[in-house]
Design a protein around this motif. Structure first.
Motif, PDB file in Angstrom:
ATOM      1  N   CYS A  44      27.307 -10.384  -5.600  1.00  0.00           N
ATOM      2  CA  CYS A  44      28.669 -10.298  -5.516  1.00  0.00           C
ATOM      3  C   CYS A  44      28.455 -11.000  -7.162  1.00  0.00           C
ATOM      4  O   CYS A  44      27.969 -11.891  -7.732  1.00  0.00           O
ATOM      5  CB  CYS A  44      29.026 -12.192  -4.829  1.00  0.00           C
ATOM      6  SG  CYS A  44      29.085 -11.663  -3.288  1.00  0.00           S
ATOM      7  N   PRO A  45      29.568 -10.144  -7.905  1.00  0.00           N
ATOM      8  CA  PRO A  45      29.128 -10.449  -9.273  1.00  0.00           C
ATOM      9  C   PRO A  45      29.997 -11.324  -9.945  1.00  0.00           C
ATOM     10  O   PRO A  45      30.197 -11.467 -11.113  1.00  0.00           O
ATOM     11  CB  PRO A  45      29.401  -8.844 -10.068  1.00  0.00           C
ATOM     12  CG  PRO A  45      30.379  -8.262  -8.973  1.00  0.00           C
ATOM     13  CD  PRO A  45      30.148  -8.416  -7.173  1.00  0.00           C
ATOM     14  N   ARG A  49      35.581 -15.782  -5.904  1.00  0.00           N
ATOM     15  CA  ARG A  49      35.470 -14.781  -5.224  1.00  0.00           C
ATOM     16  C   ARG A  49      33.637 -13.684  -5.227  1.00  0.00           C
ATOM     17  O   ARG A  49      32.985 -14.000  -6.034  1.00  0.00           O
ATOM     18  CB  ARG A  49      36.407 -13.644  -6.341  1.00  0.00           C
ATOM     19  CG  ARG A  49      38.417 -14.052  -5.289  1.00  0.00           C
ATOM     20  CD  ARG A  49      38.905 -13.094  -6.287  1.00  0.00           C
ATOM     21  NE  ARG A  49      40.108 -13.348  -6.409  1.00  0.00           N
ATOM     22  CZ  ARG A  49      40.968 -13.533  -5.263  1.00  0.00           C
ATOM     23  NH1 ARG A  49      41.037 -12.402  -4.552  1.00  0.00           N
ATOM     24  NH2 ARG A  49      42.629 -13.907  -5.440  1.00  0.00           N
ATOM     25  N   CYS A  50      33.796 -13.078  -3.868  1.00  0.00           N
ATOM     26  CA  CYS A  50      32.570 -11.846  -4.205  1.00  0.00           C
ATOM     27  C   CYS A  50      33.037 -11.168  -5.340  1.00  0.00           C
ATOM     28  O   CYS A  50      31.902 -10.678  -6.025  1.00  0.00           O
ATOM     29  CB  CYS A  50      32.639 -11.891  -3.101  1.00  0.00           C
ATOM     30  SG  CYS A  50      30.846 -11.226  -2.797  1.00  0.00           S
ATOM     31  N   THR A  51      34.104 -10.433  -5.590  1.00  0.00           N
ATOM     32  CA  THR A  51      34.590  -9.584  -6.661  1.00  0.00           C
ATOM     33  C   THR A  51      35.605  -9.679  -6.586  1.00  0.00           C
ATOM     34  O   THR A  51      36.737 -10.682  -6.370  1.00  0.00           O
ATOM     35  CB  THR A  51      34.456  -8.030  -5.494  1.00  0.00           C
ATOM     36  OG1 THR A  51      35.996  -8.103  -4.632  1.00  0.00           O
ATOM     37  CG2 THR A  51      33.465  -7.631  -5.076  1.00  0.00           C
ATOM     38  N   VAL A  56      34.813 -11.808   0.209  1.00  0.00           N
ATOM     39  CA  VAL A  56      33.825 -11.567   0.884  1.00  0.00           C
ATOM     40  C   VAL A  56      33.770 -10.407   0.569  1.00  0.00           C
ATOM     41  O   VAL A  56      33.785  -9.431  -0.217  1.00  0.00           O
ATOM     42  CB  VAL A  56      33.692 -11.470   2.246  1.00  0.00           C
ATOM     43  CG1 VAL A  56      34.757 -13.124   3.169  1.00  0.00           C
ATOM     44  CG2 VAL A  56      34.794 -10.039   2.425  1.00  0.00           C
ATOM     45  N   SER A  57      31.581  -9.667   0.449  1.00  0.00           N
ATOM     46  CA  SER A  57      31.712  -9.096   0.450  1.00  0.00           C
ATOM     47  C   SER A  57      31.987  -7.344   1.118  1.00  0.00           C
ATOM     48  O   SER A  57      32.343  -7.725   1.953  1.00  0.00           O
ATOM     49  CB  SER A  57      29.451  -8.943   0.703  1.00  0.00           C
ATOM     50  OG  SER A  57      29.525  -9.361   1.905  1.00  0.00           O
ATOM     51  N   THR A  58      31.570  -6.073   0.179  1.00  0.00           N
ATOM     52  CA  THR A  58      32.364  -5.332   0.992  1.00  0.00           C
ATOM     53  C   THR A  58      31.094  -4.631   1.776  1.00  0.00           C
ATOM     54  O   THR A  58      30.264  -4.857   1.221  1.00  0.00           O
ATOM     55  CB  THR A  58      33.152  -4.215   0.267  1.00  0.00           C
ATOM     56  OG1 THR A  58      32.667  -4.213  -0.712  1.00  0.00           O
ATOM     57  CG2 THR A  58      34.465  -5.845  -0.461  1.00  0.00           C
ATOM     58  N   ALA A  59      31.860  -3.283   2.182  1.00  0.00           N
ATOM     59  CA  ALA A  59      30.712  -2.647   1.991  1.00  0.00           C
ATOM     60  C   ALA A  59      29.454  -2.132   1.381  1.00  0.00           C
ATOM     61  O   ALA A  59      28.708  -1.076   1.264  1.00  0.00           O
ATOM     62  CB  ALA A  59      30.668  -1.513   3.203  1.00  0.00           C
ATOM     63  N   GLU A  60      30.334  -1.396  -0.117  1.00  0.00           N
ATOM     64  CA  GLU A  60      30.016  -0.762  -1.331  1.00  0.00           C
ATOM     65  C   GLU A  60      28.814  -1.823  -1.817  1.00  0.00           C
ATOM     66  O   GLU A  60      28.170  -1.414  -2.789  1.00  0.00           O
ATOM     67  CB  GLU A  60      30.878  -0.502  -1.924  1.00  0.00           C
ATOM     68  CG  GLU A  60      32.139   0.539  -1.405  1.00  0.00           C
ATOM     69  CD  GLU A  60      32.804   0.028  -0.208  1.00  0.00           C
ATOM     70  OE1 GLU A  60      33.112  -1.579   0.703  1.00  0.00           O
ATOM     71  OE2 GLU A  60      34.258   0.812   0.265  1.00  0.00           O
ATOM     72  N   MET A  61      28.974  -2.915  -1.550  1.00  0.00           N
ATOM     73  CA  MET A  61      27.641  -3.528  -2.471  1.00  0.00           C
ATOM     74  C   MET A  61      26.685  -3.912  -1.011  1.00  0.00           C
ATOM     75  O   MET A  61      25.619  -4.244  -1.988  1.00  0.00           O
ATOM     76  CB  MET A  61      28.515  -5.502  -2.175  1.00  0.00           C
ATOM     77  CG  MET A  61      29.909  -4.793  -3.090  1.00  0.00           C
ATOM     78  SD  MET A  61      30.628  -6.941  -2.963  1.00  0.00           S
ATOM     79  CE  MET A  61      29.955  -7.244  -3.971  1.00  0.00           C
ATOM     80  N   GLY A  62      26.987  -3.238  -0.619  1.00  0.00           N
ATOM     81  CA  GLY A  62      24.867  -3.303  -0.052  1.00  0.00           C
ATOM     82  C   GLY A  62      24.819  -4.344   0.534  1.00  0.00           C
ATOM     83  O   GLY A  62      25.326  -4.903   0.717  1.00  0.00           O
ATOM     84  N   HIS A  64      22.286  -6.311  -1.353  1.00  0.00           N
ATOM     85  CA  HIS A  64      22.160  -7.822  -2.086  1.00  0.00           C
ATOM     86  C   HIS A  64      23.479  -8.192  -1.849  1.00  0.00           C
ATOM     87  O   HIS A  64      23.656  -9.454  -1.863  1.00  0.00           O
ATOM     88  CB  HIS A  64      22.475  -7.086  -3.103  1.00  0.00           C
ATOM     89  CG  HIS A  64      21.093  -6.241  -3.764  1.00  0.00           C
ATOM     90  ND1 HIS A  64      19.667  -6.949  -3.667  1.00  0.00           N
ATOM     91  CD2 HIS A  64      20.996  -4.472  -3.709  1.00  0.00           C
ATOM     92  CE1 HIS A  64      18.959  -5.792  -3.816  1.00  0.00           C
ATOM     93  NE2 HIS A  64      19.597  -5.017  -4.148  1.00  0.00           N
ATOM     94  N   GLY A  65      24.523  -7.448  -1.829  1.00  0.00           N
ATOM     95  CA  GLY A  65      25.960  -8.384  -1.379  1.00  0.00           C
ATOM     96  C   GLY A  65      26.424  -8.849  -0.630  1.00  0.00           C
ATOM     97  O   GLY A  65      26.437 -10.196  -0.714  1.00  0.00           O
ATOM     98  N   ALA A  66      25.649  -8.407   0.954  1.00  0.00           N
ATOM     99  CA  ALA A  66      25.708  -9.392   2.067  1.00  0.00           C
ATOM    100  C   ALA A  66      24.747 -10.683   2.202  1.00  0.00           C
ATOM    101  O   ALA A  66      24.910 -11.377   2.481  1.00  0.00           O
ATOM    102  CB  ALA A  66      24.598  -8.813   3.202  1.00  0.00           C
TER     103      ALA A  66
END
Length: 323
Positions: A44-45, A49-51, A56-62, A64-66
């Motif tokens: 989550c960069p 917020r995560c983005t 929350v993390s998104t599917a595009e973040m894969g 690592h985001g989860a």
């Protein structure tokens, strides 16, 4: 039955919730380590917020985001346990100011840790901020452990149960244990597991700082052996001797893990186990500290143990048979 008595919480329940708070804080250290060891520190960069567009993390973040978002969610779980502990001590009768203050400190500490976590993300996992974040977790373990132990104590003044020189040795051992943990964060900051491939390192020579860390570990083990032998020699309370034995065993196990991970180029699993070991060493150290003092009931007459080398005490022992 009065309204306050009806909603009173049993001390045993308060103590179990406090123990759950200790376990939760150890757990989030381990999961935080998993974030770093899987290079998910910037999954989550941004923060809170995560983005920029999503909390929350998104599917595009894969994956690592989860992983990073999952660790953030665990902060709420740890906070919920701390809040439950605060509610429990508020409902406990008689209400004890010392317990309320400790529970508030734990809850506030978790909030501060969340902010430091955010700063860690905004500084792209700067190793010094990451180290502060880990030391903050050790401070939270101190607070949660103090709350757990205080529930079983009275509000009377602290009285040491061992001679003053031995109590000083306990404090020295505690200070060295804390130093081992802090230098360990510098070792981590110089090593390969940064949490992200582009994260900055602290610039210290890994071999040199690792040697300093190992030297402190040897000092800690030596102090712990001396402490165990001294506690046995003066006839300290059995709980103090047991606590010293547990500390020594945990230190030796942690030392073995530390040396093996160093010699095998820091495999992820062993590094994670070493982080858990750091929590256990710190808790075992605190157990020794607490085992060498007590809080008698308010108003009870207390006499600290005399020092073995005290001339007056020696004279009393020599004259005792003639009285």
């Amino acid at each position: 039955m009065t309204q306050s008595a009806r909603f009173s919480v049993r001390p045993s329940l308060v103590r179990r919730i406090a123990l759950a708070s200790i376990i939760a804080n150890v757990g989030i250290v381990v999961t935080g380590g998993a974030v770093r060891l899987t290079a998910s520190g910037l999954g989550c960069p941004t923060w809170p917020r995560c983005t920029d567009e999503s909390y929350v993390s998104t599917a595009e973040m894969g994956i690592h985001g989860a992983i990073e978002f999952g660790n953030r969610l665990l902060t709420f779980a740890v906070g919920a346990v701390a809040l439950a502990a605060l509610v429990a001590v508020l409902l406990h009768r008689p209400r004890r100011r010392s317990l309320v203050l400790l529970a508030l400190a734990v809850l506030a500490g978790i909030a501060v840790q969340a902010i430091i976590g955010g700063i860690t993300v905004h500084t792209d996992l700067h190793p010094m901020i990451v180290g502060i974040h880990f030391v903050g977790s050790m401070a939270l373990l101190l607070l949660t452990y103090a709350l757990w132990r205080r529930i079983g104590e009275s509000d009377g003044p602290k009285v040491r149960t061992v001679p003053a020189p031995l109590h000083a040795l306990v404090w020295i051992t505690t200070a060295v244990s804390a130093a081992v943990i802090m230098v360990g964060t510098l070792v981590t900051g110089s090593g390969p597991h940064a949490g992200d491939a582009d994260a900055e390192r602290n610039g210290l020579d890994p071999a040199t700082i690792s040697q300093l860390h190992a030297d402190l570990v040897f000092l800690l083990i030596g102090l712990s052996v001396a402490l165990w032998l001294a506690l046995k020699a003066v006839g300290a309370p059995p709980r103090a001797v047991r606590a010293a034995v547990v500390l020594l065993v945990v230190e030796l196990a942690q030392g073995v893990v530390g040396f093996v991970q160093y010699l095998t180029d820091l495999p992820v699993l062993l590094v994670g186990l070493h982080m858990l070991g750091s929590c256990l060493v710190w808790l075992a150290t605190l157990a020794v500290l607490w085992s060498t003092r007590e809080r008698p009931p308010v108003g009870a007459a207390t006499t600290p143990p005399a020092d073995p080398g005290d001339p007056a005490e020696r004279a009393d022992r020599e004259l005792a048979p003639a009285r």
